[in-house]
Write a protein that holds these residues in place. Sequence first.
Motif, PDB file in Angstrom:
ATOM      1  N   ILE A   1      28.339   6.945 -19.941  1.00 33.76           N
ATOM      2  CA  ILE A   1      26.923   7.264 -19.786  1.00 33.76           C
ATOM      3  C   ILE A   1      26.180   5.995 -20.193  1.00 33.76           C
ATOM      4  O   ILE A   1      26.120   5.655 -21.376  1.00 33.76           O
ATOM      5  CB  ILE A   1      26.506   8.460 -20.678  1.00 33.76           C
ATOM      6  CG1 ILE A   1      27.455   9.650 -20.520  1.00 33.76           C
ATOM      7  CG2 ILE A   1      25.054   8.831 -20.419  1.00 33.76           C
ATOM      8  CD1 ILE A   1      27.545  10.217 -19.125  1.00 33.76           C
ATOM      9  N   GLN A   2      25.637   5.291 -19.215  1.00 30.23           N
ATOM     10  CA  GLN A   2      25.100   3.961 -19.465  1.00 30.23           C
ATOM     11  C   GLN A   2      23.690   3.986 -20.041  1.00 30.23           C
ATOM     12  O   GLN A   2      23.046   5.027 -20.111  1.00 30.23           O
ATOM     13  CB  GLN A   2      25.162   3.146 -18.174  1.00 30.23           C
ATOM     14  CG  GLN A   2      26.596   2.908 -17.720  1.00 30.23           C
ATOM     15  CD  GLN A   2      26.677   2.198 -16.395  1.00 30.23           C
ATOM     16  OE1 GLN A   2      25.697   1.677 -15.873  1.00 30.23           O
ATOM     17  NE2 GLN A   2      27.879   2.184 -15.822  1.00 30.23           N
ATOM     18  N   ASP A   3      23.216   2.813 -20.415  1.00 30.39           N
ATOM     19  CA  ASP A   3      21.963   2.619 -21.128  1.00 30.39           C
ATOM     20  C   ASP A   3      20.808   3.399 -20.512  1.00 30.39           C
ATOM     21  O   ASP A   3      20.559   3.319 -19.307  1.00 30.39           O
ATOM     22  CB  ASP A   3      21.589   1.135 -21.130  1.00 30.39           C
ATOM     23  CG  ASP A   3      22.751   0.251 -21.573  1.00 30.39           C
ATOM     24  OD1 ASP A   3      22.621  -0.387 -22.623  1.00 30.39           O
ATOM     25  OD2 ASP A   3      23.776   0.223 -20.867  1.00 30.39           O
ATOM     26  N   GLY A   4      20.120   4.164 -21.346  1.00 30.96           N
ATOM     27  CA  GLY A   4      18.919   4.871 -20.941  1.00 30.96           C
ATOM     28  C   GLY A   4      19.135   6.126 -20.111  1.00 30.96           C
ATOM     29  O   GLY A   4      18.164   6.783 -19.732  1.00 30.96           O
ATOM     30  N   ALA A   5      20.371   6.476 -19.820  1.00 29.50           N
ATOM     31  CA  ALA A   5      20.640   7.673 -19.010  1.00 29.50           C
ATOM     32  C   ALA A   5      20.388   8.937 -19.833  1.00 29.50           C
ATOM     33  O   ALA A   5      20.466   8.927 -21.062  1.00 29.50           O
ATOM     34  CB  ALA A   5      22.071   7.657 -18.488  1.00 29.50           C
ATOM     35  N   CYS A   6      20.098  10.032 -19.121  1.00 26.71           N
ATOM     36  CA  CYS A   6      19.887  11.324 -19.768  1.00 26.71           C
ATOM     37  C   CYS A   6      20.761  12.370 -19.085  1.00 26.71           C
ATOM     38  O   CYS A   6      20.701  12.521 -17.861  1.00 26.71           O
ATOM     39  CB  CYS A   6      18.419  11.726 -19.668  1.00 26.71           C
ATOM     40  SG  CYS A   6      18.072  13.343 -20.400  1.00 26.71           S
ATOM     41  N   VAL A   7      21.567  13.063 -19.874  1.00 24.61           N
ATOM     42  CA  VAL A   7      22.379  14.180 -19.395  1.00 24.61           C
ATOM     43  C   VAL A   7      21.880  15.408 -20.130  1.00 24.61           C
ATOM     44  O   VAL A   7      21.906  15.450 -21.363  1.00 24.61           O
ATOM     45  CB  VAL A   7      23.880  13.947 -19.670  1.00 24.61           C
ATOM     46  CG1 VAL A   7      24.703  15.127 -19.171  1.00 24.61           C
ATOM     47  CG2 VAL A   7      24.357  12.641 -19.047  1.00 24.61           C
TER      48      VAL A   7
ATOM     49  N   THR B   1      31.071   7.762 -13.776  1.00 23.46           N
ATOM     50  CA  THR B   1      30.123   6.760 -14.256  1.00 23.46           C
ATOM     51  C   THR B   1      28.713   7.255 -13.982  1.00 23.46           C
ATOM     52  O   THR B   1      28.394   7.614 -12.847  1.00 23.46           O
ATOM     53  CB  THR B   1      30.346   5.407 -13.544  1.00 23.46           C
ATOM     54  OG1 THR B   1      31.625   4.899 -13.929  1.00 23.46           O
ATOM     55  CG2 THR B   1      29.269   4.404 -13.910  1.00 23.46           C
ATOM     56  N   VAL B   2      27.877   7.271 -15.026  1.00 25.03           N
ATOM     57  CA  VAL B   2      26.457   7.593 -14.906  1.00 25.03           C
ATOM     58  C   VAL B   2      25.701   6.315 -15.220  1.00 25.03           C
ATOM     59  O   VAL B   2      25.712   5.835 -16.356  1.00 25.03           O
ATOM     60  CB  VAL B   2      26.048   8.746 -15.845  1.00 25.03           C
ATOM     61  CG1 VAL B   2      24.544   9.006 -15.758  1.00 25.03           C
ATOM     62  CG2 VAL B   2      26.838  10.012 -15.517  1.00 25.03           C
ATOM     63  N   GLY B   3      25.060   5.728 -14.200  1.00 28.72           N
ATOM     64  CA  GLY B   3      24.422   4.417 -14.312  1.00 28.72           C
ATOM     65  C   GLY B   3      23.184   4.404 -15.183  1.00 28.72           C
ATOM     66  O   GLY B   3      22.627   5.443 -15.555  1.00 28.72           O
ATOM     67  N   HIS B   4      22.723   3.196 -15.461  1.00 28.09           N
ATOM     68  CA  HIS B   4      21.550   2.961 -16.297  1.00 28.09           C
ATOM     69  C   HIS B   4      20.356   3.777 -15.812  1.00 28.09           C
ATOM     70  O   HIS B   4      20.051   3.806 -14.628  1.00 28.09           O
ATOM     71  CB  HIS B   4      21.161   1.475 -16.269  1.00 28.09           C
ATOM     72  CG  HIS B   4      22.288   0.556 -16.565  1.00 28.09           C
ATOM     73  ND1 HIS B   4      22.868   0.449 -17.813  1.00 28.09           N
ATOM     74  CD2 HIS B   4      22.971  -0.301 -15.769  1.00 28.09           C
ATOM     75  CE1 HIS B   4      23.842  -0.444 -17.767  1.00 28.09           C
ATOM     76  NE2 HIS B   4      23.933  -0.908 -16.539  1.00 28.09           N
ATOM     77  N   ASN B   5      19.697   4.449 -16.749  1.00 30.37           N
ATOM     78  CA  ASN B   5      18.467   5.201 -16.504  1.00 30.37           C
ATOM     79  C   ASN B   5      18.609   6.335 -15.497  1.00 30.37           C
ATOM     80  O   ASN B   5      17.602   6.811 -14.960  1.00 30.37           O
ATOM     81  CB  ASN B   5      17.323   4.272 -16.091  1.00 30.37           C
ATOM     82  CG  ASN B   5      16.934   3.353 -17.226  1.00 30.37           C
ATOM     83  OD1 ASN B   5      16.726   3.801 -18.350  1.00 30.37           O
ATOM     84  ND2 ASN B   5      16.869   2.067 -16.943  1.00 30.37           N
ATOM     85  N   ALA B   6      19.813   6.787 -15.235  1.00 32.09           N
ATOM     86  CA  ALA B   6      20.014   7.938 -14.352  1.00 32.09           C
ATOM     87  C   ALA B   6      19.747   9.225 -15.133  1.00 32.09           C
ATOM     88  O   ALA B   6      19.854   9.256 -16.361  1.00 32.09           O
ATOM     89  CB  ALA B   6      21.431   7.939 -13.793  1.00 32.09           C
ATOM     90  N   THR B   7      19.428  10.298 -14.392  1.00 33.24           N
ATOM     91  CA  THR B   7      19.268  11.626 -14.976  1.00 33.24           C
ATOM     92  C   THR B   7      20.248  12.564 -14.293  1.00 33.24           C
ATOM     93  O   THR B   7      20.274  12.655 -13.063  1.00 33.24           O
ATOM     94  CB  THR B   7      17.829  12.146 -14.794  1.00 33.24           C
ATOM     95  OG1 THR B   7      16.927  11.244 -15.443  1.00 33.24           O
ATOM     96  CG2 THR B   7      17.664  13.537 -15.378  1.00 33.24           C
ATOM     97  N   VAL B   8      21.033  13.251 -15.109  1.00 35.01           N
ATOM     98  CA  VAL B   8      22.022  14.217 -14.626  1.00 35.01           C
ATOM     99  C   VAL B   8      21.660  15.544 -15.282  1.00 35.01           C
ATOM    100  O   VAL B   8      21.645  15.644 -16.509  1.00 35.01           O
ATOM    101  CB  VAL B   8      23.444  13.765 -15.009  1.00 35.01           C
ATOM    102  CG1 VAL B   8      24.459  14.856 -14.767  1.00 35.01           C
ATOM    103  CG2 VAL B   8      23.803  12.490 -14.266  1.00 35.01           C
ATOM    104  N   HIS B   9      21.362  16.572 -14.463  1.00 31.22           N
ATOM    105  CA  HIS B   9      20.821  17.811 -15.028  1.00 31.22           C
ATOM    106  C   HIS B   9      21.546  19.031 -14.468  1.00 31.22           C
ATOM    107  O   HIS B   9      21.464  19.310 -13.265  1.00 31.22           O
ATOM    108  CB  HIS B   9      19.324  17.894 -14.721  1.00 31.22           C
ATOM    109  CG  HIS B   9      18.588  18.763 -15.681  1.00 31.22           C
ATOM    110  ND1 HIS B   9      18.458  20.125 -15.504  1.00 31.22           N
ATOM    111  CD2 HIS B   9      17.970  18.460 -16.838  1.00 31.22           C
ATOM    112  CE1 HIS B   9      17.766  20.620 -16.514  1.00 31.22           C
ATOM    113  NE2 HIS B   9      17.453  19.629 -17.340  1.00 31.22           N
ATOM    114  N   ALA B  10      22.265  19.749 -15.319  1.00 31.91           N
ATOM    115  CA  ALA B  10      22.874  21.050 -14.991  1.00 31.91           C
ATOM    116  C   ALA B  10      23.617  21.027 -13.656  1.00 31.91           C
ATOM    117  O   ALA B  10      23.366  21.843 -12.777  1.00 31.91           O
ATOM    118  CB  ALA B  10      21.824  22.160 -15.022  1.00 31.91           C
ATOM    119  N   CYS B  11      24.555  20.090 -13.515  1.00 32.45           N
ATOM    120  CA  CYS B  11      25.267  19.915 -12.246  1.00 32.45           C
ATOM    121  C   CYS B  11      26.746  19.629 -12.516  1.00 32.45           C
ATOM    122  O   CYS B  11      27.173  19.544 -13.666  1.00 32.45           O
ATOM    123  CB  CYS B  11      24.634  18.778 -11.445  1.00 32.45           C
ATOM    124  SG  CYS B  11      24.690  17.195 -12.305  1.00 32.45           S
ATOM    125  N   THR B  12      27.504  19.456 -11.436  1.00 34.28           N
ATOM    126  CA  THR B  12      28.924  19.133 -11.532  1.00 34.28           C
ATOM    127  C   THR B  12      29.165  17.792 -10.851  1.00 34.28           C
ATOM    128  O   THR B  12      28.702  17.579  -9.725  1.00 34.28           O
ATOM    129  CB  THR B  12      29.774  20.225 -10.850  1.00 34.28           C
ATOM    130  OG1 THR B  12      29.541  21.463 -11.532  1.00 34.28           O
ATOM    131  CG2 THR B  12      31.254  19.887 -10.905  1.00 34.28           C
TER     132      THR B  12
END
Length: 168
Positions: free
Chosen positions: A59-65, A81-92
């Motif tokens: 979970i890279q810099d600034g990302a939100c899960v 991989t979850v890139g910089h400043n990405a948002t991942v919300h209630a998903c698969t």
Amino acid sequence: MALIKTVKGLAPKWGKDCYFSETAAIVGEVMMGDECSVWFNAVVRGDVAPITMGNRVNIQDGACVHVTNTTGPVVMEDDVTVGHNATVHACTIRRGALIGMGATVLDNADIGEGAIVAAGALVLQGTKIGPHEIWGGVPAKFLKKTRPDQAESFAAHYVEYSKWYLDS
């Protein structure tokens, strides 16, 4: 040391050789496998539903899960991989997938094995992305198929980077 916070009696748990930066926040019902990393200013917040991460997830810099109590958890399989400043919300997010920098993946989306969500893309609620597909745009649409191992290789890089920090 990262902010590791228990909420409603639910504490984060993780496997061996994980790296959390000093400014990362990991909260609530978060379960991580081995060799995961949560980088600077990233937030992994399982306060209203669980977040489950396989091995070698970064979970890279600034990302939100985060999660939604009415739609369910976040599940990330191995080598995500979850890139910089990405948002991942209630998903698969399936094994080896890459969520690009600044991308957003909304509730009940399902990102296929080895798929790539391009930088800045918006994956709408309920979207199903197939294995080894590249999606981009706002809203995200299918662009093309990935090259072999195109997405999966990123996770190995972040395992290596995390070792630099663990050894420092």
